[in-house]
Design a protein around this motif. Structure first.
Motif, PDB file in Angstrom:
ATOM      1  N   HIS A 187       0.831  -1.206   0.000  1.00 50.49           N
ATOM      2  CA  HIS A 187       0.000   0.000   0.000  1.00 50.49           C
ATOM      3  C   HIS A 187       0.863   1.252   0.000  1.00 50.49           C
ATOM      4  O   HIS A 187       0.581   2.220  -0.717  1.00 50.49           O
ATOM      5  CB  HIS A 187      -0.918  -0.005   1.212  1.00 50.49           C
ATOM      6  CG  HIS A 187      -1.709   1.264   1.371  1.00 50.49           C
ATOM      7  ND1 HIS A 187      -2.766   1.595   0.558  1.00 50.49           N
ATOM      8  CD2 HIS A 187      -1.566   2.301   2.239  1.00 50.49           C
ATOM      9  CE1 HIS A 187      -3.252   2.780   0.913  1.00 50.49           C
ATOM     10  NE2 HIS A 187      -2.532   3.223   1.925  1.00 50.49           N
ATOM     11  N   THR A 188       1.927   1.229   0.800  1.00 56.35           N
ATOM     12  CA  THR A 188       2.804   2.388   0.892  1.00 56.35           C
ATOM     13  C   THR A 188       3.510   2.648  -0.422  1.00 56.35           C
ATOM     14  O   THR A 188       3.614   3.783  -0.888  1.00 56.35           O
ATOM     15  CB  THR A 188       3.848   2.179   2.003  1.00 56.35           C
ATOM     16  OG1 THR A 188       3.187   1.901   3.242  1.00 56.35           O
ATOM     17  CG2 THR A 188       4.720   3.413   2.175  1.00 56.35           C
ATOM     18  N   VAL A 189       3.993   1.586  -1.059  1.00 56.80           N
ATOM     19  CA  VAL A 189       4.703   1.732  -2.328  1.00 56.80           C
ATOM     20  C   VAL A 189       3.770   2.257  -3.421  1.00 56.80           C
ATOM     21  O   VAL A 189       4.180   3.012  -4.302  1.00 56.80           O
ATOM     22  CB  VAL A 189       5.327   0.382  -2.749  1.00 56.80           C
ATOM     23  CG1 VAL A 189       5.888   0.453  -4.162  1.00 56.80           C
ATOM     24  CG2 VAL A 189       6.424  -0.017  -1.771  1.00 56.80           C
ATOM     25  N   SER A 190       2.498   1.868  -3.359  1.00 60.50           N
ATOM     26  CA  SER A 190       1.558   2.232  -4.428  1.00 60.50           C
ATOM     27  C   SER A 190       0.904   3.592  -4.230  1.00 60.50           C
ATOM     28  O   SER A 190       0.101   4.018  -5.051  1.00 60.50           O
ATOM     29  CB  SER A 190       0.461   1.170  -4.536  1.00 60.50           C
ATOM     30  OG  SER A 190      -0.313   1.136  -3.345  1.00 60.50           O
ATOM     31  N   THR A 191       1.226   4.287  -3.152  1.00 62.39           N
ATOM     32  CA  THR A 191       0.636   5.602  -2.901  1.00 62.39           C
ATOM     33  C   THR A 191       1.697   6.678  -2.885  1.00 62.39           C
ATOM     34  O   THR A 191       2.894   6.414  -2.919  1.00 62.39           O
ATOM     35  CB  THR A 191      -0.118   5.623  -1.558  1.00 62.39           C
ATOM     36  OG1 THR A 191       0.810   5.319  -0.496  1.00 62.39           O
ATOM     37  CG2 THR A 191      -1.239   4.596  -1.547  1.00 62.39           C
ATOM     38  N   GLU A 192       1.243   7.917  -2.790  1.00 62.98           N
ATOM     39  CA  GLU A 192       2.163   9.054  -2.775  1.00 62.98           C
ATOM     40  C   GLU A 192       2.907   9.167  -1.463  1.00 62.98           C
ATOM     41  O   GLU A 192       3.826   9.974  -1.347  1.00 62.98           O
ATOM     42  CB  GLU A 192       1.376  10.338  -3.038  1.00 62.98           C
ATOM     43  CG  GLU A 192       0.743  10.420  -4.407  1.00 62.98           C
ATOM     44  CD  GLU A 192       1.792  10.474  -5.512  1.00 62.98           C
ATOM     45  OE1 GLU A 192       1.572   9.862  -6.561  1.00 62.98           O
ATOM     46  OE2 GLU A 192       2.829  11.126  -5.281  1.00 62.98           O
ATOM     47  N   THR A 193       2.527   8.351  -0.471  1.00 64.55           N
ATOM     48  CA  THR A 193       3.161   8.442   0.845  1.00 64.55           C
ATOM     49  C   THR A 193       4.661   8.234   0.748  1.00 64.55           C
ATOM     50  O   THR A 193       5.438   8.833   1.482  1.00 64.55           O
ATOM     51  CB  THR A 193       2.555   7.388   1.801  1.00 64.55           C
ATOM     52  OG1 THR A 193       1.144   7.535   1.792  1.00 64.55           O
ATOM     53  CG2 THR A 193       3.074   7.560   3.218  1.00 64.55           C
ATOM     54  N   THR A 194       5.101   7.382  -0.161  1.00 65.65           N
ATOM     55  CA  THR A 194       6.511   7.044  -0.254  1.00 65.65           C
ATOM     56  C   THR A 194       7.384   8.232  -0.646  1.00 65.65           C
ATOM     57  O   THR A 194       8.583   8.213  -0.423  1.00 65.65           O
ATOM     58  CB  THR A 194       6.710   5.928  -1.291  1.00 65.65           C
ATOM     59  OG1 THR A 194       6.101   6.319  -2.528  1.00 65.65           O
ATOM     60  CG2 THR A 194       6.053   4.642  -0.811  1.00 65.65           C
TER      61      THR A 194
END
Length: 232
Positions: A187-194
């Motif tokens: 989820h983290t890799v697939s969102t802008e959060t990274t």
């Protein structure tokens, strides 16, 4: 027209302000519904106060809605102290039922059919919303893991007290803790959060030891994540 699963969120430091702002928000909601041909379903409207420090804190606004300590939202049962205990209770019962089905299938069918049933009737429940409830206490996760181990023993024909550590590896099945780590990383890799934050607040502390701090986010692949989870 239906607008299901609508949520109003408010944050206040005291009950008086919370009551006032809740009433204002609900009045604004009713005013919006009227000209848009929408009707607020009072019977399905509930209120939950999330507070982990103060006990028995309630606020009631007229007779519009019911105060509850837990409710199901999008398939996940949320309780007011965010311990996820109610959801874990329901999940353990589902896993137990799945384990029984797997045991019966293995007796009358092939191991492949039993493994297919594991993914269909057990792992689907484990994965659903795990990025949300997976950060629960170690005690709750242990309860789920115990039920998962029973299912793995049924799947592989192990006795009740036999270790199933090797069976997880042989069957290429992740434990509930590994599933949580995998889902949060993906989820983290697939969102802008990274781009702004390497680790989300909900990520398990142990996962930080597994993630390479020097690698850029885009280099983290699903195969590598699965390897980390199995190592964990």
């Amino acid at each position: 027209m239906y607008a299901d699963d609508t949520v109003i969120t408010l944050a206040e430091n005291d009950s008086e302000s919370l009551t006032t702002n809740t009433e204002r928000a609900l009045n604004r909601t009713k005013k919006y519904c009227a000209p848009n041909n929408l009707v607020l379903n009072v019977d399905k409207t509930v209120q939950i106060i999330f507070n982990t420090r103060l006990k028995n804190t309630e606020t009631s606004v007229g007779r519009l809605h019911e105060y509850k300590t837990n409710t199901k939202y999008l398939g996940v049962t949320i309780n007011s102290d965010l311990s996820w205990k109610t959801h874990i209770d329901l999940l353990c019962r589902k896993i137990s039922s799945g384990a029984f089905l797997i045991r019966r299938l293995r007796q009358i069918s092939t191991p492949e059919a039993a493994k297919t049933a594991y993914y269909a009737f057990l792992e689907t429940h484990l994965r659903f919303g795990i990025a949300t409830w997976g950060g629960t206490s170690a005690t709750n996760l242990d309860r789920v893991l115990i039920q998962q181990k029973k299912a793995i023993r049924s799947l592989t024909g192990l006795e009740q007290r036999e270790s199933c550590r090797a069976a997880f590896v042989e069957q290429n099945i992740l434990t509930v803790v590994s599933l949580y780590i995998q889902e949060v990383i993906l989820h983290t890799v697939s969102t802008e959060t990274t781009k702004t934050q390497r680790y989300p607040p909900s990520l398990h502390q142990a996962c930080r030891k597994l993630c390479p701090t020097s690698s850029p986010p885009h280099s983290i692949q699903q195969e590598t994540i699965i390897h980390w989870c199995k190592t964990f």
